[in-house]
Design a protein around this motif. Structure first.
Motif, mmCIF file in Angstrom:
data_model
loop_
_atom_site.group_PDB
_atom_site.id
_atom_site.type_symbol
_atom_site.label_atom_id
_atom_site.label_comp_id
_atom_site.label_asym_id
_atom_site.label_seq_id
_atom_site.Cartn_x
_atom_site.Cartn_y
_atom_site.Cartn_z
ATOM 1 N N PHE A 274 10.066 9.028 21.084
ATOM 2 C CA PHE A 274 10.639 9.402 19.791
ATOM 3 C C PHE A 274 9.743 10.332 18.980
ATOM 4 O O PHE A 274 10.100 10.708 17.866
ATOM 5 N N THR A 275 8.597 10.726 19.523
ATOM 6 C CA THR A 275 7.683 11.576 18.767
ATOM 7 C C THR A 275 8.342 12.875 18.331
ATOM 8 O O THR A 275 8.190 13.323 17.191
ATOM 9 N N VAL A 276 9.117 13.483 19.224
ATOM 10 C CA VAL A 276 9.778 14.749 18.905
ATOM 11 C C VAL A 276 10.762 14.599 17.754
ATOM 12 O O VAL A 276 11.051 15.563 17.036
ATOM 13 N N LEU A 277 11.264 13.393 17.541
ATOM 14 C CA LEU A 277 12.234 13.162 16.465
ATOM 15 C C LEU A 277 11.573 13.186 15.088
ATOM 16 O O LEU A 277 12.253 13.337 14.073
ATOM 17 N N GLY A 278 10.261 13.044 15.064
ATOM 18 C CA GLY A 278 9.553 13.076 13.787
ATOM 19 C C GLY A 278 9.678 14.411 13.086
ATOM 20 O O GLY A 278 9.487 14.501 11.869
ATOM 21 N N ALA A 279 10.007 15.476 13.837
ATOM 22 C CA ALA A 279 10.179 16.791 13.238
ATOM 23 C C ALA A 279 11.551 16.956 12.601
ATOM 24 O O ALA A 279 11.808 17.967 11.959
ATOM 25 N N GLY A 280 12.430 15.969 12.760
ATOM 26 C CA GLY A 280 13.786 16.098 12.234
ATOM 27 C C GLY A 280 14.171 15.033 11.247
ATOM 28 O O GLY A 280 15.360 14.759 11.052
ATOM 29 N N THR A 281 13.199 14.424 10.587
ATOM 30 C CA THR A 281 13.528 13.300 9.703
ATOM 31 C C THR A 281 14.329 13.714 8.477
ATOM 32 O O THR A 281 15.114 12.924 7.961
ATOM 33 N N LEU A 282 14.133 14.935 7.988
ATOM 34 C CA LEU A 282 14.933 15.366 6.846
ATOM 35 C C LEU A 282 16.408 15.435 7.219
ATOM 36 O O LEU A 282 17.283 15.105 6.418
ATOM 37 N N TYR A 283 16.686 15.843 8.445
ATOM 38 C CA TYR A 283 18.065 15.880 8.928
ATOM 39 C C TYR A 283 18.639 14.463 8.971
ATOM 40 O O TYR A 283 19.749 14.213 8.496
ATOM 41 N N VAL A 321 20.415 3.578 15.786
ATOM 42 C CA VAL A 321 20.886 4.567 16.760
ATOM 43 C C VAL A 321 21.412 5.815 16.051
ATOM 44 O O VAL A 321 21.114 6.946 16.452
ATOM 45 N N ILE A 322 22.173 5.621 14.990
ATOM 46 C CA ILE A 322 22.763 6.760 14.276
ATOM 47 C C ILE A 322 21.680 7.666 13.699
ATOM 48 O O ILE A 322 21.714 8.892 13.874
ATOM 49 N N VAL A 323 20.703 7.092 13.002
ATOM 50 C CA VAL A 323 19.684 7.935 12.384
ATOM 51 C C VAL A 323 18.822 8.595 13.459
ATOM 52 O O VAL A 323 18.323 9.715 13.270
ATOM 53 N N THR A 324 18.657 7.924 14.594
ATOM 54 C CA THR A 324 17.906 8.521 15.704
ATOM 55 C C THR A 324 18.627 9.754 16.237
ATOM 56 O O THR A 324 18.019 10.808 16.449
ATOM 57 N N VAL A 325 19.925 9.621 16.442
ATOM 58 C CA VAL A 325 20.720 10.751 16.939
ATOM 59 C C VAL A 325 20.665 11.919 15.954
ATOM 60 O O VAL A 325 20.562 13.077 16.354
ATOM 61 N N LEU A 326 20.700 11.607 14.663
ATOM 62 C CA LEU A 326 20.708 12.662 13.653
ATOM 63 C C LEU A 326 19.371 13.400 13.539
ATOM 64 O O LEU A 326 19.308 14.463 12.918
ATOM 65 N N CYS A 327 18.338 12.847 14.147
ATOM 66 C CA CYS A 327 17.030 13.513 14.145
ATOM 67 C C CYS A 327 16.800 14.355 15.393
ATOM 68 O O CYS A 327 15.759 15.012 15.508
ATOM 69 N N THR A 328 17.728 14.344 16.328
ATOM 70 C CA THR A 328 17.537 15.015 17.611
ATOM 71 C C THR A 328 17.651 16.536 17.481
ATOM 72 O O THR A 328 18.319 17.047 16.574
ATOM 73 N N PRO A 329 17.021 17.270 18.392
ATOM 74 C CA PRO A 329 17.076 18.743 18.356
ATOM 75 C C PRO A 329 18.486 19.328 18.325
ATOM 76 O O PRO A 329 18.709 20.297 17.583
#
Length: 379
Positions: A274-283, A321-329
């Motif tokens: 999930f490290t890559v998802l840290g770049a999309g937390t605002l999303y 799961v939802i917030v995880t998906v919303l942080c994806t590239p």
């Protein structure tokens, strides 16, 4: 799995060399935004479950302070004298604020069936308060770097706000002022402070401290107004005497710091899935708000199953799961025009501090990589 250096990230500008992203901060941002989503998912369950209320209060006591503290740390290199920094602040914070304030208003009219609800840029609705707060905090960064005792001064200002029932709703100023000490503290932190937090003894001590905090939260459910955790009202507006303002400001600041240390102590230091998802937390932060509010508008919690222990677990898993998906590239690419607009047409291009649409706003991206810089999860 690639292991990156485990030293705390240093903001861009500390040296002329490019900085390697520290996975610790991306991990912390992702886990913090998951907690934000869980808090919103648990809110409708509070009336039927004291345990859900306790978890809600426990999470709310530190998840936004932790997020804001990291935002402050990532803002250490912000300089009003560098047009490129100001450009990224405008395109990465101010423009998304206007876009999502407008989008939330129309969503409230449609899904919430509030036809007369008007767009008000000066009155943030729901999650957009964080964007305008981040804009104000960053604009005041030079002040905090100039004064002798920045954190005590920020606490004095927060205390004064908590005692004043005349602070209006414009720009959600109560929240801006009451959460400000966490941002200012983040500005003052150095990499070695995060190295101390991640020591083994701190990690071990955080377990009993966290358990004790959970017990206290369970005890406090019927005894404490959860409104204190939102930092959006003065003591008088919460039905408390004026002297409760400074008492609760300092008490909650200390509590939030202790629990933030406990949280950061268990954040993985190596690269995770999930490290890559840290770049999309605002999303994830802004987009999940439509579903969080929609779940109330559309009566998703009217189902009795949602209020059972198994249902609460299901709600928790679905929110994560939802917030995880919303942080994806893929989601970030789809909505980048709303949160990372380039807008080169609006700014001069003769600045060496960077240009284009890489915002400096979301605390989901470390500033050690200038070309990808971006800084941000509550109510």
């Amino acid at each position: 799995m690639t292991h990156l250096p485990q030293t705390a990230a240093r903001p861009a500008g500390d040296s002329g060399k490019p900085k390697t992203r520290d996975p610790f901060f991306d991990n912390a941002k992702y886990l913090a935004i998951v907690l934000v989503a869980l808090g919103h998912a648990w809110e409708p369950l509070r009336d039927d479950s004291r345990a859900a209320s306790a978890l809600y209060m426990l999470v709310y006591s530190f998840h936004m302070p932790a997020f804001i503290l990291i935002s402050g740390y990532m803002s250490r290199s912000f300089d009003l004298g560098r047009p490129g920094r100001v450009q990224r602040l405008v395109t990465g914070v101010l423009v998304p604020y206007v876009i999502f304030e407008t989008a939330y208003t129309f969503f409230n009219r449609w899904a919430g069936d509030v036809p007369g609800y008007r767009i008000s840029i000066l009155d943030p609705w729901y999650l957009t308060w964080f964007l305008i707060a981040l804009f104000v905090w960053r604009m005041t960064t030079p002040l905090w770097k100039a004064v002798r005792w920045p954190v005590p001064l920020a606490l004095v200002i927060a205390t004064a706000a908590s005692m004043s029932d005349t602070v209006g709703n414009d720009l959600d100023l109560q929240r801006v002022l009451q959460f400000m000490p966490f941002f200012v503290l983040g500005l003052m932190l150095r990499p070695e402070h995060f190295d101390l937090v991640r020591r083994r003894e701190v990690r071990l001590l955080s377990v009993p401290v966290g358990l004790m905090a959970a017990v206290v939260a369970y005890w406090a459910v019927p005894r404490m107004n959860a409104g204190w955790f939102y930092h959006r009202d003065s003591a008088q507006e919460l039905g408390a005497p004026i002297w409760a303002g400074p008492v609760m400001t300092f008490a909650m600041f200390g509590c939030a710091l202790v629990l933030t240390v406990c949280f950061l102590a268990w954040v993985p230091r190596r690269t995770m899935w999930f490290t890559v998802l840290g770049a999309g937390t605002l999303y994830g932060y802004l987009l999940h708000g439509f579903l969080a509010k929609g779940s109330r508008f559309w009566g998703w919690y009217d189902n009795d199953f949602a209020h059972t222990p198994l249902g609460a677990i299901a709600v928790t898993a679905i929110a994560a799961v939802i917030v995880t998906v919303l942080c994806t590239p893929p989601v970030r690419r789809m909505f980048r025009w709303t949160m990372e607009p380039k807008m080169n047409w609006l700014f001069r291009s003769d600045d060496g501090g960077g240009r284009g649409g890489s915002p400096a706003a979301e605390p989901a991206k470390a500033e050690q990589t200038p070309e990808r810089e971006r800084a941000t999860a509550s109510r």
